[in-house]
Design a protein around this motif. Structure first.
Motif, mmCIF file in Angstrom:
data_model
loop_
_atom_site.group_PDB
_atom_site.id
_atom_site.type_symbol
_atom_site.label_atom_id
_atom_site.label_comp_id
_atom_site.label_asym_id
_atom_site.label_seq_id
_atom_site.Cartn_x
_atom_site.Cartn_y
_atom_site.Cartn_z
ATOM 1 N N THR A 158 -34.742 -13.774 -12.070
ATOM 2 C CA THR A 158 -35.153 -14.839 -11.159
ATOM 3 C C THR A 158 -36.540 -15.349 -11.520
ATOM 4 O O THR A 158 -36.775 -16.561 -11.586
ATOM 5 C CB THR A 158 -35.192 -14.282 -9.730
ATOM 6 O OG1 THR A 158 -33.939 -13.716 -9.444
ATOM 7 C CG2 THR A 158 -35.503 -15.366 -8.740
ATOM 8 N N LEU A 165 -37.710 -19.061 -12.692
ATOM 9 C CA LEU A 165 -38.740 -19.839 -12.000
ATOM 10 C C LEU A 165 -39.854 -20.240 -12.960
ATOM 11 O O LEU A 165 -40.357 -21.370 -12.912
ATOM 12 C CB LEU A 165 -39.323 -19.031 -10.838
ATOM 13 C CG LEU A 165 -38.374 -18.768 -9.679
ATOM 14 C CD1 LEU A 165 -39.061 -17.958 -8.603
ATOM 15 C CD2 LEU A 165 -37.857 -20.084 -9.102
ATOM 16 N N MET A 217 -38.726 -23.106 -15.040
ATOM 17 C CA MET A 217 -38.716 -24.366 -14.287
ATOM 18 C C MET A 217 -40.134 -24.878 -14.093
ATOM 19 O O MET A 217 -40.399 -26.072 -14.178
ATOM 20 C CB MET A 217 -38.047 -24.148 -12.937
ATOM 21 C CG MET A 217 -36.570 -23.848 -13.106
ATOM 22 S SD MET A 217 -35.678 -23.927 -11.553
ATOM 23 C CE MET A 217 -35.793 -25.651 -11.150
ATOM 24 N N LEU A 247 -34.325 -30.356 -13.583
ATOM 25 C CA LEU A 247 -34.809 -29.532 -12.467
ATOM 26 C C LEU A 247 -34.003 -29.796 -11.200
ATOM 27 O O LEU A 247 -33.666 -28.871 -10.458
ATOM 28 C CB LEU A 247 -36.293 -29.806 -12.194
ATOM 29 C CG LEU A 247 -37.286 -29.320 -13.249
ATOM 30 C CD1 LEU A 247 -38.705 -29.416 -12.721
ATOM 31 C CD2 LEU A 247 -36.992 -27.891 -13.656
ATOM 32 N N VAL A 284 -30.593 -28.087 -11.497
ATOM 33 C CA VAL A 284 -30.681 -26.634 -11.348
ATOM 34 C C VAL A 284 -30.930 -26.277 -9.877
ATOM 35 O O VAL A 284 -30.290 -25.381 -9.325
ATOM 36 C CB VAL A 284 -31.783 -26.061 -12.266
ATOM 37 C CG1 VAL A 284 -32.030 -24.603 -11.939
ATOM 38 C CG2 VAL A 284 -31.381 -26.205 -13.723
ATOM 39 N N ALA A 285 -31.856 -27.025 -9.248
ATOM 40 C CA ALA A 285 -32.107 -26.777 -7.824
ATOM 41 C C ALA A 285 -30.824 -26.978 -7.028
ATOM 42 O O ALA A 285 -30.467 -26.162 -6.172
ATOM 43 C CB ALA A 285 -33.205 -27.699 -7.317
ATOM 44 N N PHE A 313 -28.474 -24.068 -7.405
ATOM 45 C CA PHE A 313 -28.885 -22.887 -6.637
ATOM 46 C C PHE A 313 -28.620 -23.086 -5.140
ATOM 47 O O PHE A 313 -28.203 -22.164 -4.452
ATOM 48 C CB PHE A 313 -30.355 -22.566 -6.884
ATOM 49 C CG PHE A 313 -30.583 -21.794 -8.157
ATOM 50 C CD1 PHE A 313 -29.938 -20.587 -8.369
ATOM 51 C CD2 PHE A 313 -31.429 -22.269 -9.131
ATOM 52 C CE1 PHE A 313 -30.135 -19.867 -9.535
ATOM 53 C CE2 PHE A 313 -31.635 -21.552 -10.303
ATOM 54 C CZ PHE A 313 -30.984 -20.363 -10.502
ATOM 55 N N VAL A 327 -34.852 -18.400 -4.463
ATOM 56 C CA VAL A 327 -34.658 -19.251 -5.630
ATOM 57 C C VAL A 327 -34.286 -20.658 -5.196
ATOM 58 O O VAL A 327 -34.825 -21.646 -5.708
ATOM 59 C CB VAL A 327 -33.571 -18.656 -6.545
ATOM 60 C CG1 VAL A 327 -33.242 -19.610 -7.659
ATOM 61 C CG2 VAL A 327 -34.039 -17.335 -7.103
ATOM 62 N N THR A 351 -36.801 -23.593 -6.193
ATOM 63 C CA THR A 351 -36.350 -24.605 -7.152
ATOM 64 C C THR A 351 -36.255 -25.964 -6.472
ATOM 65 O O THR A 351 -36.520 -26.982 -7.097
ATOM 66 C CB THR A 351 -34.996 -24.232 -7.788
ATOM 67 O OG1 THR A 351 -34.070 -23.930 -6.745
ATOM 68 C CG2 THR A 351 -35.132 -23.050 -8.703
ATOM 69 N N SER A 352 -35.933 -25.984 -5.182
ATOM 70 C CA SER A 352 -35.901 -27.271 -4.480
ATOM 71 C C SER A 352 -37.300 -27.866 -4.414
ATOM 72 O O SER A 352 -37.482 -29.073 -4.608
ATOM 73 C CB SER A 352 -35.356 -27.115 -3.059
ATOM 74 O OG SER A 352 -34.060 -26.600 -3.101
ATOM 75 N N PHE A 412 -39.752 -27.263 -6.522
ATOM 76 C CA PHE A 412 -40.072 -27.713 -7.877
ATOM 77 C C PHE A 412 -39.386 -29.048 -8.157
ATOM 78 O O PHE A 412 -39.980 -29.962 -8.728
ATOM 79 C CB PHE A 412 -39.610 -26.693 -8.927
ATOM 80 C CG PHE A 412 -40.347 -25.389 -8.866
ATOM 81 C CD1 PHE A 412 -41.464 -25.239 -8.047
ATOM 82 C CD2 PHE A 412 -39.936 -24.325 -9.633
ATOM 83 C CE1 PHE A 412 -42.146 -24.032 -7.987
ATOM 84 C CE2 PHE A 412 -40.610 -23.109 -9.585
ATOM 85 C CZ PHE A 412 -41.712 -22.972 -8.761
ATOM 86 N N GLY A 413 -38.119 -29.134 -7.770
ATOM 87 C CA GLY A 413 -37.371 -30.367 -7.995
ATOM 88 C C GLY A 413 -38.044 -31.536 -7.304
ATOM 89 O O GLY A 413 -38.204 -32.617 -7.885
#
Lengths: 923, 108
Positions: free
Chosen positions: A386, A390, A393, A546, A549-550, A553, A797, A801-802, A804-805
């Motif tokens: 994980t 991260l 990303m 990104l 991927v978000a 997840f 995650v 990731t959200s 980051f997105g």
């Protein structure tokens, strides 16, 4: 590490004083290393470097104003002074355009800070060594076995190995870290107390880790001789600070652990946290001889004649300790492993009398040493993938923000085009000019890096809090910024700096630059536009990656948390009860169970209530080997089933349906009842094609043949007990009763409610406190929330990731906005001419929007390819969602295109509102 | 004589007095760390010594390379006559102010 620190001190010290400052530092470091050990000296050097950096400005000021230099040497070569010029020139330029500087520095800071934060957690969990001397000589021992390697040892076996290895290597043992109820000085003795984590260790534990106390003393072999006769505890520095406010008189005070008073004899040093890398480290260490006094009862395997009710340390067939070995520098670990194996086989011979099959098994085992210098960590195994995801990303996010800075720099270089061209034609070296531009972007990235470290110190807490499940959870995992993290941040900063500056530097110094002197700007600006657009396309592509991927997840989390777990998660409230810490006899415990069930069932809104040993969707389990008639295991297959102890109402309370047979009832209450209910998986697998009702099973062949064998009275539907992702394992339920759950008190209360289970939690706590105020009650949560807890990592995650997105979307669209705006500003004369010739304003709007749309679509297309490549490598990180999940892709692309168009709309609107006359006259 | 000495300047001057010919950056620092019980950075020591030298209170010279410091030379310091006077003045002022207060100061 030491070299890096000295390098930094060298760098920030005025040249006039460098030699002696460095000499003094080395001298001091060596003295500290001799008196306190290398580790302490390193930490001192770390602090010293920070101090030297902080006091550098004052130092420079004091040197600058001085008249004579004691080492009157020539000051610097030509090369160095030119760099200084570059830096000063760069700083001046940046100061002149504060908004540009602010935007560039802060977007780099976001990227650098974010990756440094993720890296610092990764460093703490995966990379860093334990803060002990010579961690590379520290090992844990594994018993290798083809089917089932084990890391547990009994205390008699540890003692045997310790004595066998005398003179060759040092040996120590430790239990798992267990949650226990703690009171200080008997305060609140009538209540449940605070939860704390306690680890049981052998007397050699602190010795082998080369620890010294902060105050008092640590445990020694003399503290671990006699069963239940050493009520002494060592507490961690963190616990001491939290619970005693750092009071020096904590040593000598009383710490009651699960009802047994212990005297605190010492406090460990602040950097020491034990041998387990976990979110919450041990608060206290006690001698393992105190096992039954503190009612430690987790993480054990028992065999043959073992009796779990008797104290464990004296029993060779109760295995519950991790074995640690410190191997001297001149000895090979394999030699020690071989010696342990010899001793282990000698143990096997004596155990064969009690349990022949287990003795045989032990005889087939071989000991190996595993490096334990980084500590033992379940967290590492579960979280490292994980964390790497991260980090990857975050790096992509940094690429996107670097893209923005590069775009800004290209635009700025364009504005300075004439200046550069003049300098080139006056004979300035190309390399020199390129260097100037790179120095500028390095200055930006260094600013971003410095700010990024500030962001990182804050963001790492956020990440840890997310991992710990809540912001209020006590986390003692130290994610401090050590040299590795700072080195990482510095490397990232320098790479980003050079990368941002490279493009403008190459472009600015190419031959055709001479054209701009001659005024042939049109050709040049088109080339520049192309570079800017290529950047935007890349940013869009990475952004889509990104977002996809978000999305994957988030989708995976949704599938995971809505998966059918068998249990009715909407109407059940669960609570964990730590009955063990009360010290009741088995009979008293059953009286307590009855009172709890009766009281809870009489509450309004309660349909039914039950108790169980483990209960639904919790991490603990009870796994046993067994045998049945008519099923022959395949070669290498171990017949194992999960088991649970439940009260009569359990199945109806948690919402499990009987498939055949009957539920537990009055018939099964007798002390000799052997009734069990098995789940569908167990019935299907071991009683295939037969009616399982009335069939017998047992833990061993002799039990199966005797009167002790279990009898199946019913089959209940499958449910996911603790692993949401995997297949349902086989499960057997026993009815709880005074004679049956002597070892393991029922620890889980389930309440079926007619309304919302959450609404009942306050009442439930209140009622339980009335029945027994000393009973620790934890995790009063609806089953739904328990499921969410099991999926905590997926939740982290999906959230991160959200985020980051979202950030990448913002950054990429800023880039798009900048490029389109720049394009519009370059095309003002052309657009004005079009208008003057009668073009429609709406057409003009579309002209610009079409341009932007093209970039977004090309970027998205490229992004889909990248995203697919990235998603396929995620593999087992996703659950119930393929790497080509259309919803994730379509959502991501729609989002990107929509936001992209909004970003392009503003400059497009501006283009359509151009006044033709002013536009043309600007040419 | 000159402007009043800062507290840290006083500590440094006292350390020089105590160390005599052994005074250089690392020993001055150790002396203050051990006696005044505070952790300080080596650059803070040099910053102050630089200032004191510019005020004429301290003299410095560079010694020979020593192997245990990786061949790096030491910069030695000593009180100048002016520095000795300034330190004496500061001490007298302090001693004068605290005469008869020793018990009460300890009890604070």
């Amino acid at each position: 590490m030491t070299k890096v620190a000295l390098g930094i001190i060298w760098l920030v010290t005025p040249r006039a004083n460098r030699e002696w400052v460095l000499g003094d530092t080395v001298e001091q470091f060596d003295r500290r290393a001799q008196s306190e050990g290398t580790g302490a000296a390193r930490r001192w050097l770390f602090r010293e470097t920070v101090r030297v950096v902080l006091s550098a400005p004052g130092h420079y000021r004091s040197v600058r104003s001085r008249a004579h230099t004691p080492s009157a040497g020539p000051s610097g070569g030509g090369r160095m002074s030119t760099s200084w010029q570059d830096i000063r020139f760069g700083l001046r330029l940046l100061r002149r355009s504060p908004i540009f500087t602010f935007v560039a520095v802060s977007s780099l800071a976001l990227g650098i800070g974010g990756s440094a934060a993720v890296f610092s957690v990764l460093n703490a969990v995966v990379l860093r060594s334990l803060p002990i001397p010579e961690p590379d000589r520290f090992f844990s021992v594994t018993r290798q076995h083809p089917q089932e390697p084990s890391q547990r040892f009994s205390w008699p076996s540890v003692q045997g190995i310790r004595d066998h290895l005398t003179g060759q290597a040092e040996v120590a043992a430790a239990s798992s870290i267990a949650t226990m109820q703690l009171h200080i000085d008997g305060v609140g003795a009538g209540t449940a107390g605070e939860r704390g984590s306690v680890q049981l260790v052998s007397g050699e534990y602190f010795d082998i880790l080369r620890q010294r106390p902060l105050f008092g003393r640590l445990l020694t072999s003399a503290d671990n001789h006699t069963l239940d006769a050493h009520p002494v505890a060592v507490i961690s520095s963190g616990y001491w600070r939290r619970q005693f406010g750092g009071a020096p008189d904590a040593v000598g005070r009383t710490l009651t652990i699960n009802g047994t008073p212990f005297t605190i004899v010492g406090i460990t040093r602040p950097e020491f946290f034990g041998t387990n890398v976990v979110m919450r480290h041990a608060d206290a260490w006690v001698p393992l001889m105190m096992q039954s006094s503190v009612r430690y009862a987790t993480g054990a395997s028992s065999h043959g004649t073992a009796d779990m009710r008797r104290p464990w340390p004296s029993q060779p067939l109760v295995e519950w300790l991790t074995l640690f070995v410190r191997v001297p520098k001149d000895t090979a670990p394999s030699t020690i492993a071989a010696a342990i194996t010899v001793r282990h086989h000698a143990d096997a011979a004596s155990i064969r009398g009690d349990d022949p099959s287990y003795g045989d098994r032990m005889n087939s085992e071989r000991a190996t040493l595993d490096a334990a210098g980084r500590g033992l960590s379940g967290l590492r195994a579960s979280a490292s993938t994980t964390l790497y995801v991260l980090l990857a990303m975050m790096t992509i996010l940094l690429v996107i923000s670097s893209g923005n800075v590069a775009g800004l720099l290209v635009a700025r270089a364009a504005a300075r085009e004439r200046e550069i061209a003049v300098r080139l034609s006056l004979g300035a070296g190309r390399f020199r000019l390129a260097r100037q531009l790179i120095v500028e972007s390095l200055l930006l990235s260094l600013g971003g890096g410095a700010l990024g470290l500030v962001i990182a110190t804050w963001a790492r807490h956020l990440i840890v809090a997310l991992f710990a499940g809540s912001a209020s959870a006590i986390v003692t995992l130290d994610t401090g910024l050590d040299w590795r993290v700072i080195g990482f941040a510095l490397a990232v900063t320098l790479i980003a700096g050079v990368a941002c500056g490279l493009l403008p530097a190459i472009r600015a110094t190419r031959d055709h630059m001479a054209d701009s002197l001659k005024g042939r700007a049109a050709l040049e600006s088109r080339r520049r536009l192309f570079a800017g657009r290529a950047l935007v396309v890349l940013q869009m592509a990475f952004c889509l990656l990104l977002l996809v991927v978000a999305g994957l997840f988030v989708r995976s989390l949704r599938v995971l948390t809505t998966v059918d777990i068998g249990f009715d998660r909407q109407h059940v409230l669960g609570a964990r009860l730590d009955v063990r810490s009360l010290g009741y006899s088995p009979e008293d415990r059953h009286v307590l169970y009855q009172r709890v069930l009766e009281r809870v069932q009489s509450l309004p809104g309660v349909v039914s209530a039950s108790l169980s040993l483990n209960g639904p969707v919790v991490l603990s389990s009870w796994l046993s080997g067994f045998t049945v008639d008519g099923y022959t295991p395949r070669a290498g297959e171990r017949m194992q089933t999960n088991e649970d102890l439940v009260t009569e109402q359990y199945f109806s309370t948690v919402g499990l349906r009987m498939v055949t047979g009957r539920p537990f009832g009055p018939l099964d209450r007798g002390p000799d009842s052997r009734s069990t209910i098995i789940n569908e998986t167990m019935a299907r697998k071991y009683f295939a094609g037969q009616d399982p009702i009335g069939k017998r099973w047992g833990y061993s062949e002799s039990m199966l043949r005797g009167p002790e064998a279990f009898v199946v009275i019913g089959v209940v539907e499958d449910a996911k007990y603790r692993d949401l992702k995997g297949a349902v394992p086989s499960m057997a339920y026993h009815l709880s009763g005074p004679s049956r759950d002597v070892n393991d008190p029922l620890g889980d209360l389930e309440v079926r409610t007619s309304g919302s289970p959450l609404a009942l939690s306050g009442t439930l706590r209140h009622v339980l406190a009335q029945i027994e105020p000393r009973l620790p009650v934890n995790d009063v949560l609806p089953l739904d929330a328990r499921v969410a807890r099991l999926a905590w990592q997926e939740i982290v995650v999906a959230r991160l990731t959200s985020i980051f997105g979202g950030i990448s979307l913002l950054l990429a669209c800023l880039g798009l906005y900048g490029t389109i705006s720049y394009g519009v500003s370059q095309r003002v004369p052309e657009l004005g001419l079009r208008l003057a010739l009668g073009a429609d304003r709406r057409r003009l709007l579309w002209l610009v929007m079409r341009d932007a749309l093209l970039l977004v679509i090309v970027g998205s297309a490229l992004g889909v390819v990248l995203a697919y490549a990235a998603a396929s490598s995620l593999g087992n990180q996703l659950y119930g969602v393929g790497p080509l999940d259309p919803i994730a892709y379509v959502t991501a692309a729609t989002l990107l295109i929509t936001v992209g168009l909004v970003a392009a709309y503003l400059p497009a609107l501006r283009a359509s509102r151009i006044e033709p006359m002013t536009a043309i006259s600007r040419n | 004589v000159s402007s009043a000495l800062g507290e840290f300047e006083q500590l440094v001057l006292i350390a020089l007095l105590r160390l005599g010919p052994d005074a250089y950056g690392a020993t001055v620092r150790r002396e203050i760390e051990a006696r005044a019980r505070r952790e300080l950075s080596i650059s803070a020591v040099y910053t102050t010594l630089e200032r004191l030298e510019q005020k004429g209170l301290v003299r410095s010279w560079v010694g020979d390379p020593t192997p245990e410091r990786g061949g790096r030379r030491r910069r030695h310091f000593e009180l100048s006559p002016l520095g000795a006077r300034a330190l004496k003045a500061a001490y007298q002022a302090f001693a004068g102010m605290t005469t008869g207060l020793e018990q009460r100061l300890k009890a604070l």
